[in-house]
Design a protein around this motif. Sequence first.
Motif, PDB file in Angstrom:
ATOM      1  N   LEU A   1      -2.427  -0.118  40.396  1.00 61.35           N
ATOM      2  CA  LEU A   1      -2.956  -1.004  41.423  1.00 61.35           C
ATOM      3  C   LEU A   1      -4.438  -0.715  41.657  1.00 61.35           C
ATOM      4  CD1 LEU A   1       0.005  -0.893  43.976  1.00 61.35           C
ATOM      5  CD2 LEU A   1      -0.636  -2.814  42.495  1.00 61.35           C
ATOM      6  N   VAL A   2      -5.231  -1.764  41.660  1.00 62.73           N
ATOM      7  CA  VAL A   2      -6.674  -1.633  41.871  1.00 62.73           C
ATOM      8  C   VAL A   2      -7.135  -2.693  42.859  1.00 62.73           C
ATOM      9  CG1 VAL A   2      -7.042  -0.706  39.557  1.00 62.73           C
ATOM     10  CG2 VAL A   2      -7.278  -3.168  39.955  1.00 62.73           C
ATOM     11  N   ILE A   3      -8.279  -2.435  43.466  1.00 65.53           N
ATOM     12  CA  ILE A   3      -8.871  -3.433  44.362  1.00 65.53           C
ATOM     13  C   ILE A   3      -9.620  -4.488  43.555  1.00 65.53           C
ATOM     14  CG2 ILE A   3     -10.589  -3.799  46.170  1.00 65.53           C
ATOM     15  CD1 ILE A   3      -9.942  -1.054  47.248  1.00 65.53           C
TER      16      ILE A   3
ATOM     17  N   PRO B   1      -3.166 -13.115  48.613  1.00 65.80           N
ATOM     18  CA  PRO B   1      -3.860 -12.340  49.655  1.00 65.80           C
ATOM     19  C   PRO B   1      -3.777 -10.826  49.445  1.00 65.80           C
ATOM     20  CG  PRO B   1      -2.310 -13.942  50.606  1.00 65.80           C
ATOM     21  CD  PRO B   1      -1.991 -13.826  49.154  1.00 65.80           C
ATOM     22  N   ALA B   2      -3.035 -10.374  48.447  1.00 64.52           N
ATOM     23  CA  ALA B   2      -2.844  -8.941  48.236  1.00 64.52           C
ATOM     24  C   ALA B   2      -4.183  -8.222  48.077  1.00 64.52           C
ATOM     25  CB  ALA B   2      -1.975  -8.701  47.007  1.00 64.52           C
ATOM     26  N   ARG B   3      -4.337  -7.078  48.745  1.00 64.69           N
ATOM     27  CA  ARG B   3      -5.591  -6.324  48.648  1.00 64.69           C
ATOM     28  C   ARG B   3      -5.713  -5.648  47.291  1.00 64.69           C
ATOM     29  NH1 ARG B   3      -7.344  -0.933  50.932  1.00 64.69           N
ATOM     30  NH2 ARG B   3      -9.619  -1.027  50.993  1.00 64.69           N
ATOM     31  N   ARG B   4      -4.593  -5.160  46.774  1.00 64.19           N
ATOM     32  CA  ARG B   4      -4.591  -4.505  45.472  1.00 64.19           C
ATOM     33  C   ARG B   4      -3.751  -5.315  44.492  1.00 64.19           C
ATOM     34  NH1 ARG B   4      -2.909   1.598  46.066  1.00 64.19           N
ATOM     35  NH2 ARG B   4      -1.122   0.656  47.133  1.00 64.19           N
TER      36      ARG B   4
ATOM     37  N   GLN C   1     -16.813 -11.367  33.153  1.00 62.99           N
ATOM     38  CA  GLN C   1     -17.465 -11.236  34.459  1.00 62.99           C
ATOM     39  C   GLN C   1     -16.451 -11.559  35.554  1.00 62.99           C
ATOM     40  OE1 GLN C   1     -20.498 -10.015  34.525  1.00 62.99           O
ATOM     41  NE2 GLN C   1     -20.615 -10.087  32.279  1.00 62.99           N
ATOM     42  N   PRO C   2     -16.640 -11.012  36.751  1.00 59.79           N
ATOM     43  CA  PRO C   2     -15.666 -11.233  37.837  1.00 59.79           C
ATOM     44  C   PRO C   2     -15.420 -12.707  38.137  1.00 59.79           C
ATOM     45  CG  PRO C   2     -17.191  -9.480  38.424  1.00 59.79           C
ATOM     46  CD  PRO C   2     -17.718 -10.090  37.153  1.00 59.79           C
ATOM     47  N   LEU C   3     -14.181 -13.007  38.388  1.00 61.90           N
ATOM     48  CA  LEU C   3     -13.767 -14.346  38.808  1.00 61.90           C
ATOM     49  C   LEU C   3     -13.476 -14.293  40.308  1.00 61.90           C
ATOM     50  CD1 LEU C   3     -12.811 -17.268  37.977  1.00 61.90           C
ATOM     51  CD2 LEU C   3     -10.518 -16.281  37.792  1.00 61.90           C
ATOM     52  N   GLU C   4     -14.206 -15.064  41.084  1.00 54.55           N
ATOM     53  CA  GLU C   4     -14.005 -15.044  42.527  1.00 54.55           C
ATOM     54  C   GLU C   4     -12.561 -15.424  42.868  1.00 54.55           C
ATOM     55  OE1 GLU C   4     -16.205 -16.879  40.963  1.00 54.55           O
ATOM     56  OE2 GLU C   4     -18.210 -16.151  41.511  1.00 54.55           O
ATOM     57  N   ARG C   5     -12.024 -14.781  43.896  1.00 57.45           N
ATOM     58  CA  ARG C   5     -10.633 -15.051  44.261  1.00 57.45           C
ATOM     59  C   ARG C   5     -10.460 -16.494  44.721  1.00 57.45           C
ATOM     60  NH1 ARG C   5      -7.860  -9.471  46.436  1.00 57.45           N
ATOM     61  NH2 ARG C   5      -6.034 -10.421  45.477  1.00 57.45           N
ATOM     62  N   SER C   6     -11.474 -17.063  45.336  1.00 63.17           N
ATOM     63  CA  SER C   6     -11.382 -18.458  45.766  1.00 63.17           C
ATOM     64  C   SER C   6     -11.290 -19.386  44.553  1.00 63.17           C
ATOM     65  CB  SER C   6     -12.594 -18.837  46.619  1.00 63.17           C
ATOM     66  OG  SER C   6     -13.804 -18.652  45.889  1.00 63.17           O
TER      67      SER C   6
ATOM     68  N   TRP D   1     -12.360  -5.715  37.772  1.00 60.12           N
ATOM     69  CA  TRP D   1     -13.600  -5.577  37.015  1.00 60.12           C
ATOM     70  C   TRP D   1     -14.332  -4.275  37.367  1.00 60.12           C
ATOM     71  CZ3 TRP D   1     -11.543 -10.060  38.761  1.00 60.12           C
ATOM     72  CH2 TRP D   1     -11.292 -11.049  37.809  1.00 60.12           C
ATOM     73  N   ASN D   2     -13.781  -3.560  38.323  1.00 61.25           N
ATOM     74  CA  ASN D   2     -14.324  -2.268  38.718  1.00 61.25           C
ATOM     75  C   ASN D   2     -13.160  -1.388  39.159  1.00 61.25           C
ATOM     76  OD1 ASN D   2     -16.008  -0.150  39.442  1.00 61.25           O
ATOM     77  ND2 ASN D   2     -16.512  -1.025  41.445  1.00 61.25           N
ATOM     78  N   PRO D   3     -12.272  -1.032  38.217  1.00 63.67           N
ATOM     79  CA  PRO D   3     -11.028  -0.341  38.584  1.00 63.67           C
ATOM     80  C   PRO D   3     -11.243   1.046  39.159  1.00 63.67           C
ATOM     81  CG  PRO D   3     -11.300  -0.399  36.186  1.00 63.67           C
ATOM     82  CD  PRO D   3     -12.353  -1.294  36.775  1.00 63.67           C
ATOM     83  N   GLN D   4     -12.465   1.604  39.034  1.00 62.88           N
ATOM     84  CA  GLN D   4     -12.712   2.923  39.597  1.00 62.88           C
ATOM     85  C   GLN D   4     -12.752   2.890  41.118  1.00 62.88           C
ATOM     86  OE1 GLN D   4     -14.571   1.657  37.044  1.00 62.88           O
ATOM     87  NE2 GLN D   4     -13.497   2.848  35.471  1.00 62.88           N
ATOM     88  N   GLU D   5     -12.888   1.681  41.672  1.00 64.74           N
ATOM     89  CA  GLU D   5     -12.897   1.538  43.122  1.00 64.74           C
ATOM     90  C   GLU D   5     -11.455   1.542  43.616  1.00 64.74           C
ATOM     91  OE1 GLU D   5     -14.147  -1.691  46.612  1.00 64.74           O
ATOM     92  OE2 GLU D   5     -14.711  -2.029  44.533  1.00 64.74           O
ATOM     93  N   HIS D   6     -11.047   2.631  44.240  1.00 69.41           N
ATOM     94  CA  HIS D   6      -9.661   2.790  44.657  1.00 69.41           C
ATOM     95  C   HIS D   6      -9.475   2.381  46.109  1.00 69.41           C
ATOM     96  CE1 HIS D   6      -8.590   4.819  40.939  1.00 69.41           C
ATOM     97  NE2 HIS D   6      -9.637   5.591  41.081  1.00 69.41           N
ATOM     98  N   ALA D   7      -8.268   1.895  46.355  1.00 69.09           N
ATOM     99  CA  ALA D   7      -7.930   1.553  47.735  1.00 69.09           C
ATOM    100  C   ALA D   7      -7.717   2.821  48.538  1.00 69.09           C
ATOM    101  CB  ALA D   7      -6.659   0.707  47.760  1.00 69.09           C
ATOM    102  N   ALA D   8      -8.072   2.741  49.809  1.00 68.60           N
ATOM    103  CA  ALA D   8      -7.888   3.907  50.683  1.00 68.60           C
ATOM    104  C   ALA D   8      -6.422   4.082  51.013  1.00 68.60           C
ATOM    105  CB  ALA D   8      -8.709   3.706  51.951  1.00 68.60           C
TER     106      ALA D   8
END
Length: 206
Positions: A194-196, A180-183, A140-145, A199-206
């Motif tokens: 590179l992914v945002i 702080p990196a976005r990707r 499951q996702p681990l929060e960045r904080s 846990w959901n790599p299909q979400e691509h950075a613009a």
Amino acid sequence: MVNTFLAHDLLWGMTLEQLPADAPSWVIESISAGQPVVVRRALSAPDHVAVGVRGRLREQRYAALMSFASISRCVTPEALCQVSIDRDLPAVHALHQLRPMLDVCGWAWGVSGSAGFELASGVQALHEGSDLDLILRTPQPLERSRAQGLVKVLDTAGCQVDMQLQTPFGAVALREWASPARRVLLKNATQAGLVIDPWNPQEHAA
């Protein structure tokens, strides 16, 4: 047969017959000595698993394929969490120090790299300047904080500690996810990209 082995698992049973004819002498020595090989992220035939052979030197790493039929034993990184060795080295001390904190972090964790290899095989792979390599199973996702807090814990150790987060889609470095990196760089059996969101790599950075 479905490949149930994961990256960083250690396998015993590799034979010389499975090595290419041009394999370096140090690879032949390692396999002849009965040392384990480590599962790596790469595609392989259905009845084989991609592995890496370790040598005594840091640069001695050799990619190979191992047949399922020859596997006699498997040790996962998690199985090494409570294993101890009596060596006066920074990486060993760091593992002793971090173990109680990692045991209560809420995620399954394990030891990989040189420390994992030595803990599992008894073959001395650590030295004074060795890093401590760890993995954290994060289905499951681990929060960045929370990742940032975990980095602070690791940085209390007496040596460099590198941790990989093992997501369902591949691995990402904890320190990168805490930055702080976005990707961030996500590695799996087929590629590294590179992914945002690991846990959901299909979400691509613009």
